[in-house]
Design an enzyme around this catalytic site. Sequence first.
Site, mmCIF file in Angstrom:
data_model
loop_
_atom_site.group_PDB
_atom_site.id
_atom_site.type_symbol
_atom_site.label_atom_id
_atom_site.label_comp_id
_atom_site.label_asym_id
_atom_site.label_seq_id
_atom_site.Cartn_x
_atom_site.Cartn_y
_atom_site.Cartn_z
ATOM 1 C CD GLN B 62 -4.527 3.260 10.549
ATOM 2 O OE1 GLN B 62 -4.964 2.181 10.169
ATOM 3 N NE2 GLN B 62 -4.375 4.276 9.737
ATOM 4 C CD GLU B 117 3.990 2.138 2.697
ATOM 5 O OE1 GLU B 117 3.020 1.387 2.987
ATOM 6 O OE2 GLU B 117 4.960 1.753 2.016
ATOM 7 C CG ASP B 137 -4.220 7.814 4.610
ATOM 8 O OD1 ASP B 137 -3.746 6.802 4.061
ATOM 9 O OD2 ASP B 137 -4.649 7.818 5.773
ATOM 10 C CG ASP B 168 -14.343 8.556 4.096
ATOM 11 O OD1 ASP B 168 -14.330 7.563 4.837
ATOM 12 O OD2 ASP B 168 -14.848 8.561 2.946
ATOM 13 C CB ALA B 169 -10.948 7.802 -0.081
ATOM 14 C CG ASP B 186 -2.092 2.054 -1.334
ATOM 15 O OD1 ASP B 186 -2.114 0.844 -1.019
ATOM 16 O OD2 ASP B 186 -1.136 2.809 -1.064
#
Lengths: 318, 318, 318, 318
Positions: B62, B117, B137, B168-169, B186
């Site tokens: 991203q 974050e 995350d 990857d969660a 989240d």
Amino acid sequence: MGEAVEILLPTKESSLINGGIDQTVEQNGHQECCWYEEEIDDDLKWSFALNSILHRGVTEYQEIALLDTKHFGKALLIDGKMQSAEIDEFVYHENLIHPALIYHPNPKKVFIMGGGEGSAAREALKHKNVEKVVMCDIDQEVVDFCRRYLKANLEAFNNERLHLIINDAKIELERREEKYDVIVGDLADPVEGGPCYQLYTKSFYSGVLKPKLNHNGIFVTQAGPAGVLTHKEVFSSIYNTLKHVFKYVTAYTAHIPSFVDTWGWVMVSISSSLNASFTYENNLLTSYNQSSVLLNEKHVYTEESARFIHGHGKAYHG
Amino acid sequence: MGEAVEILLPTKESSLINGGIDQTVEQNGHQECCWYEEEIDDDLKWSFALNSILHRGVTEYQEIALLDTKHFGKALLIDGKMQSAEIDEFVYHENLIHPALIYHPNPKKVFIMGGGEGSAAREALKHKNVEKVVMCDIDQEVVDFCRRYLKANLEAFNNERLHLIINDAKIELERREEKYDVIVGDLADPVEGGPCYQLYTKSFYSGVLKPKLNHNGIFVTQAGPAGVLTHKEVFSSIYNTLKHVFKYVTAYTAHIPSFVDTWGWVMVSISSSLNASFTYENNLLTSYNQSSVLLNEKHVYTEESARFIHGHGKAYHG
Amino acid sequence: MGEAVEILLPTKESSLINGGIDQTVEQNGHQECCWYEEEIDDDLKWSFALNSILHRGVTEYQEIALLDTKHFGKALLIDGKMQSAEIDEFVYHENLIHPALIYHPNPKKVFIMGGGEGSAAREALKHKNVEKVVMCDIDQEVVDFCRRYLKANLEAFNNERLHLIINDAKIELERREEKYDVIVGDLADPVEGGPCYQLYTKSFYSGVLKPKLNHNGIFVTQAGPAGVLTHKEVFSSIYNTLKHVFKYVTAYTAHIPSFVDTWGWVMVSISSSLNASFTYENNLLTSYNQSSVLLNEKHVYTEESARFIHGHGKAYHG
Amino acid sequence: MGEAVEILLPTKESSLINGGIDQTVEQNGHQECCWYEEEIDDDLKWSFALNSILHRGVTEYQEIALLDTKHFGKALLIDGKMQSAEIDEFVYHENLIHPALIYHPNPKKVFIMGGGEGSAAREALKHKNVEKVVMCDIDQEVVDFCRRYLKANLEAFNNERLHLIINDAKIELERREEKYDVIVGDLADPVEGGPCYQLYTKSFYSGVLKPKLNHNGIFVTQAGPAGVLTHKEVFSSIYNTLKHVFKYVTAYTAHIPSFVDTWGWVMVSISSSLNASFTYENNLLTSYNQSSVLLNEKHVYTEESARFIHGHGKAYHG
């Protein structure tokens, strides 16, 4: 193109083809043309795409425009500010009118300060026991404009129980002898230089408004932005001011997308507590369609049935 | 101007004057320079004024930017979408974390899906009885970026109770044997093409997540926009999907200005009802500062003490 | 993702990855972040995308900013208006300086009114026969700002032939005894309230400026927008005013993209006609790179070699 | 407000007042409402204020809109790009038509490729010696739209000397036997995916177009943006391509404000040189109103008569 035909224009018939054009427009959901930009704050503005500019005018007091927006449907703007949008004006007007009229045991006479748009009157007139709604707005031309162009309110404007007065709400309340079961403040926020901040003062509430309420009287007013960042601007002050004048005071809020904020209302009673249960019911009321949607939702999320949204808010970091 | 002095540049000393420039900038509250424009929807966009562009980067997954905005303070944007703003991120993260950790009798182990974050971890670590917070995350670079630049989360990132995993969660939850008292979602909304909509499916909830919850376990997830116009996009579906997997399910919402919408969360328990009183307390929680402001407000509105706001929302027609 | 590794943050090394971020940014040509919006007229504005906000300041007289724009390269803005853009400032400054210095038989002394940016001096100093360039700007801080941040002009600022004066140009010309071969007006347009419209008046030209020109003296001034829609604002008036003071007057224009308009200059001589041949040569000069490009172009348009552009201007109706 | 009168709406007469509204609008020059935003490039966009959206449609080939703008008057947009603005379309169309028709000794037959807007035909028909103008546009609906709504071209559309063909210009030229004195290319730029870049190729010019020119024939085509930053996109290539097919080739340019750029045209002759004198006359032609304004200007700039402009371009540093 096949074989070309030579034509002299005067004989051409183009209406079908132009009809075709319009037809295609209908089909084209997200065709963008023009934007309306509204300043939310000095450092924040937003823009919404338009289908068309329906009507514009300038009155003695304010500028007024009716825009057909893609996102909010038809939108009424006064002095460049979003006043009322087809898609969510019900949130504002239902919260302004219904809690007071539901809570009052038998409301017969209603007085609306401002409300020239006609939507507050429309909601009040839905209550069959209401015999008379006096709507007092200072701006003749806004009233004419809305009566002419806001189809949703036309029936209300023509309702015989509606008494429309063009006057300053304070002057009008003072000159009237009759009292009211419910008085509604559908006024502008107390904006600097705006002529209506006097209608938010302790002296007005105690000296002019309170004497015009009947025994079980209720007064409710819009109370400006009440979001986490904005509720101190005037909302908290209006609430506190009313607590100095009335014994029973309650406040409630709802998020209004086209106002880009959460909005606040304050309701007062001169006779009995507007108890917590009210607030609770009212919250159910204001979030009624959300609640019902939650309870009625049938969709189950699976890889196959995945439901997607236009990506906004939280971006991926899973 | 007085008498002019002729100068050859090499001898000039300009640092003082340049200092003067910056100083003046500080004093100049609403000096405008540049704007960030975010598309909220195809037909709706907004712009906020910037003081500066602090940092920008592009990761494997991203785009990421940290902007110093005039209206929202420092703002983290991921893929061009507002992710977290200094001024109101607490609304999102307190609602995500505290209800679950308050409601659970004794939460010791917390697993956060996403949350790179660092703010969700920061809030969880405020609970002293929490012994271990696993934050998983997928994006190493977002984590590095936030750890480096979000001062408010630096302490959390350095807290020894935090275990940071880059994975990857779903894969991470599957490979782990330990169970958790509270699992937190989240994650991004299930945006088309986004890699995380699988983390919102019935099969994931029942097959992967539920087995990792302890006896009194609670799972809470952000559930996307929940405003009057947007709650059907995914909020109602996430709520309903969880009702098919868990017996005790509750939903709650709060308006987040920097998301230009009301946001939703869904919380589930495998052992006991999350009763209405919870929702009620939670609403008090989420609107805590509004409530306290109302109760503590001292200002009374008089002609002399009139308090004004930057005109937005309702314009005058009183 | 392969197998996940559990890490405690304090031991993590992230500099490599962050380097990776910046690297990726370089590669990403059209990654958009922020925009600068400039009002061109009450009913016309434009926005250009930014890479970053390099520097900003507020001086005694004006606001100043140096922006790194995607379209125009580094851009200097004064009071929110595009002042000079890396990509095309040469069009403005070459037209301001070279025609006069080429036309004058032997220019030794040059006086620049304004020009604090340094670009006019830079072009003048390219003429080796020029012995002295006096640059007189009223704003010390703009000069310091530009000297510090405009790398292209650093050499000029440090050139020993440059004499920098901080003073009002009119006052400075009056107090000086020496005369000049070329005087250059690199001043702001006569904007209402702007302090420099006096430097465009007949009385200034005849009473102050003309007496300071040597026998073969030339005066050239920027003369504001000269486009088909804007040349009557001040361009035609400046031209006519100078015709009342000087016998030999010529005007010329060039389109400057970052000014969103065609720009005008007026040049006068006290001794000899600036004949048409000049204008013609000058037009060749100003459109030099277009002309040479036309003559040197090798590309031939075929179906195979088709060269395309970002669609603007005329849309298809062939 | 005087004494208030109580009215029941059904009896109210509001037409006068609404007339008053519209009247006030007329008086209100710079009342802003809505904006049209056009992307000039990926990193550059501009917006112009609108009075109203006059008409919009979608044809088989393109989107079309007629906007009433405050800055440019009525503007025709095709596929979201400014196509022709009331205030300066004459610059484009006069440069497209008059040089060729003035230069040709006796033009009787003219063929316009594209030109569905009607403005090119309008200019051509002003030449009384022209007996026949064939205008061949591919888009029936654009032609119908412009004929219906562009009042300035209505007379041309109804002129008996105009022969309108709906066809692809290449196919049409091939199927016709007659030759023309002047052929005009009023086509879109060769935009990627656009269907008309074939009409800019060497093979089209030599194989299809050239054989249709009479002995003294002239071909002129719009040649895309020709500004200092854009002339290499296609202008230089079109010029060079034509030099490979025709012996006598000349290019000329003019700044068109509503295109935010300088525009280019290329004209070729099969029989005789389009000499420099032409270019010179043509420059006089294209800048005719500027020149005449300079010569006719009567205003003299004094402190008392100071003429000011809306500050743009150079800001003050005098």
